[in-house]
Design a protein around this motif. Structure first.
Motif, PDB file in Angstrom:
ATOM      1  N   SER A  41       0.925  -1.227   0.109  1.00 31.22           N
ATOM      2  CA  SER A  41       0.030  -0.050  -0.055  1.00 31.22           C
ATOM      3  C   SER A  41       0.853   1.381  -0.075  1.00 31.22           C
ATOM      4  O   SER A  41       0.592   2.069  -0.755  1.00 31.22           O
ATOM      5  CB  SER A  41      -0.953  -0.144   1.086  1.00 31.22           C
ATOM      6  N   GLN A  85      -9.602   0.369  -0.523  1.00 28.19           N
ATOM      7  CA  GLN A  85      -9.879  -1.019  -0.019  1.00 28.19           C
ATOM      8  C   GLN A  85     -11.462  -0.958   0.340  1.00 28.19           C
ATOM      9  O   GLN A  85     -11.980  -2.111  -0.101  1.00 28.19           O
ATOM     10  CB  GLN A  85      -8.914  -1.177   1.188  1.00 28.19           C
ATOM     11  N   ASP A 162      -6.361  -1.084  -4.387  1.00 30.54           N
ATOM     12  CA  ASP A 162      -5.819  -1.452  -3.323  1.00 30.54           C
ATOM     13  C   ASP A 162      -6.766  -2.732  -2.775  1.00 30.54           C
ATOM     14  O   ASP A 162      -7.749  -2.119  -2.342  1.00 30.54           O
ATOM     15  CB  ASP A 162      -5.629  -0.408  -2.297  1.00 30.54           C
ATOM     16  N   GLU A 163      -6.123  -3.799  -2.903  1.00 29.78           N
ATOM     17  CA  GLU A 163      -7.047  -5.086  -2.461  1.00 29.78           C
ATOM     18  C   GLU A 163      -8.202  -4.972  -2.903  1.00 29.78           C
ATOM     19  O   GLU A 163      -9.402  -4.966  -2.022  1.00 29.78           O
ATOM     20  CB  GLU A 163      -6.834  -5.124  -0.901  1.00 29.78           C
TER      21      GLU A 163
HETATM   22 MG   LIG Z   1      -2.292  -2.696   2.069  1.00 32.69          MG
END
Ligand SMILES: [Mg+2]
Ligand SMILES: Nc1ncnc2c1ncn2[C@@H]1O[C@H](COP(=O)(O)OP(=O)(O)O)[C@@H](O)[C@H]1O
Lengths: 249, 243
Positions: A41, A85, A162-163
């Motif tokens: 991240s 996320q 991100d994810e």
């Molecule tokens: Mg992360």
């Protein structure tokens, strides 16, 4: 295409990223993988300008995002879309206002044109008739979809995720992955995805960068990943029995 | 000391790389409703009761036949203008508005809504915080003026209905030797206190790290720090403007 050159970053004396270089390609799903806490991240945030690297440069199609002029940076920002996320939708705005927000900030299109574009994007991610709902009224998977719609509403050249499938059930996760995959090739976007989900790696990893404790250990494609001889990468890839059975016969 | 420096840098960041004027007008209007209109009820209730209680207690303490009745309302008036309205209501304002500012910004931080703004090139501190600070500085002095009026009203009913003093005495007292500067003083206090509450609470919320537990802590710490700052400023202003 995005190039990163020798990125290093520390927080309060604790170094998180060590001299990372690499290239992310247009129209491809570029993955940054690694276990939790290795700095994925932080690397992504350095690339999009949420953090400034201590050393190194980030280039968007030859334009430096770190050393470039304020004008360049502004232009690059217009070309960036990002999926966070949890979706990171604005709580105080409804779904339509959320997706429209980048257009309000970055463009001066007339209102009806903006609404058309918003509806197009919401439809593209498979959401209709939820324009007036608030973020608190929709499910986690829908929030991610709205997040994707908001990320692509201003026709970005670069998409960051991100994810994208963390916190979702496997089925919904795969749907989100597929959506990102389609959008990337459809609009020829340079997409960078942070993930630790092996399913995503195998399914969509056109180009993969493997991080361990802030260092880049390996770079390659999803065909190459199961054949690599980097021990740490194998440990990561074959962490589950299922993966071992599938590939190490 | 370090956080004090960070606080001043944060204050500076509110005024750099701003959005358009019309954006701010819209945001400030929204915040004025949030912080002003939504505080009317609690400020109203507290003020009326403070007025009633202050009147009754002042009367109870002034049991000398040589002190005329109108002194009671005169005392209530001066207490309301100088201390009760600007300062005590500031404590309540910190509890209500300060904690909600810190909670909102803290939540936006941990759910990456602030990052989402920054990625779009918005200066999030200026976009989110400046309207809140301006709205507080506009609305709080108005709440203080309203509170002064309601304290005097509460005192009037408590005083006249219980037969402590006559309505004529009460009205005479609140006009007797009235010093106009005291109102100015109350407004100055209100401006300073509201700025402190809004900016400290924003600072606490904006730099939250972690999860929902930390958002709760940021809220609490916003209220505590705001109250301390208000009381210190109260003391400093009293020295400066009355001494
Ligand atoms: Mg992360
Ligand atoms: N803003 C920050 N301040 C200090 N340390 C941070 C910050 N963000 C991340 N870190 C540290 O950097 C390391 C990598 O974090 P991160 O990139 O979030 O990991 P992940 O690979 O799971 O995404 C962690 O040890 C984390 O504590």
């Amino acid at each position: 295409m995005i190039e990163i050159n020798n990125i290093s970053k520390s927080f309060k004396g604790k170094q998180v990223l060590f001299d990372i270089s690499g290239t992310f390609f247009k129209g491809k799903n570029n993955l940054i993988i690694g276990s939790s806490g290795t700095g994925k991240s932080v690397l992504l945030k350095n690339i999009v300008g949420l953090f400034t690297p201590d050393l190194g440069d980030v280039k968007y199609n030859e334009r430096s995002f770190i050393n470039g002029s304020e004008q360049d940076r502004k232009q690059i920002r217009r070309e960036i879309g990002m999926l966070f996320q949890g979706g990171a939708l604005f709580d105080s705005k409804n779904i339509e206002e959320n997706v429209k927000f980048p257009l309000d900030i970055l463009t001066d299109f007339p209102e009806d044109e903006k609404i058309d574009r918003v509806n197009f994007c919401l439809e593209r991610v498979g959401l209709v008739n939820i324009n007036k709902k608030m973020p608190s009224e929709i499910s986690g998977g829908m929030k991610k979809r709205v997040g994707i719609a908001r990320a692509i509403v201003n026709k970005p050249n670069y998409l960051f995720c991100d994810e994208p499938n963390s916190g979702l059930d496997p089925q919904t996760g795969i749907k989100i992955d597929n959506l990102i995959k389609e959008i990337t090739s459809e609009y020829l976007i340079t997409t960078i995805i942070v993930t630790h989900d092996m399913n995503s790696v195998i399914e969509m990893g056109d180009h993969i960068m493997f991080l361990l404790e802030g260092k880049k250990l390996w770079e390659g494609t999803n065909d190459e990943i199961t054949k690599s001889d980097v021990k740490e990468l194998n440990d990561f890839v074959f962490a589950t029995q299922l993966m071992k059975q599938m590939y190490l016969r | 000391m370090r956080s004090l420096g960070k606080y001043f840098i944060f204050m500076g960041s509110l005024f750099t790389r701003r959005e358009t004027f019309s954006t701010y007008i819209r945001l400030i209007t929204q915040e004025c409703i949030n912080v002003g209109y939504n505080s009317l009820f609690i400020v109203g209730i507290v003020s009326v009761f403070m007025g009633a209680v202050t009147t009754i207690q002042t009367a109870f303490n002034l049991v000398s036949p040589f002190i005329p009745d109108y002194v009671i309302s005169l005392v209530v008036r001066d207490m309301a203008i100088l201390e009760l309205s600007p300062t005590i209501i500031a404590i309540i304002f910190a509890g209500k508005v300060g904690s909600s500012i810190a909670g909102e910004l803290g939540t936006m931080r941990i759910t990456e809504q602030i990052d989402a703004l920054e990625v779009m090139g918005i200066n999030a501190s200026s976009y989110l915080v400046l309207p809140k600070v301006i709205a507080c500085v506009i609305m709080y002095p108005m709440l203080v003026i309203l509170s002064i009026f309601l304290i005097l009203l509460g005192g009037y009913f408590a005083g006249t209905l219980t037969g402590i003093l006559s309505s004529v005495d009460y009205l005479y007292g609140i006009r007797y030797e009235f010093i106009e500067f005291n109102i100015t003083f109350a407004v100055i206090k209100a401006l300073v206190f509201s700025f402190l509450i809004a900016s400290i609470s924003s600072y606490k919320g904006f730099f939250t790290t972690g999860g929902s537990l930390e958002v709760g802590k940021a809220s609490t710490s916003a209220v505590t720090n705001s109250c301390i700052a208000v009381l210190l400023a109260d003391y400093a202003l009293a020295q400066l403007l009355m001494g």
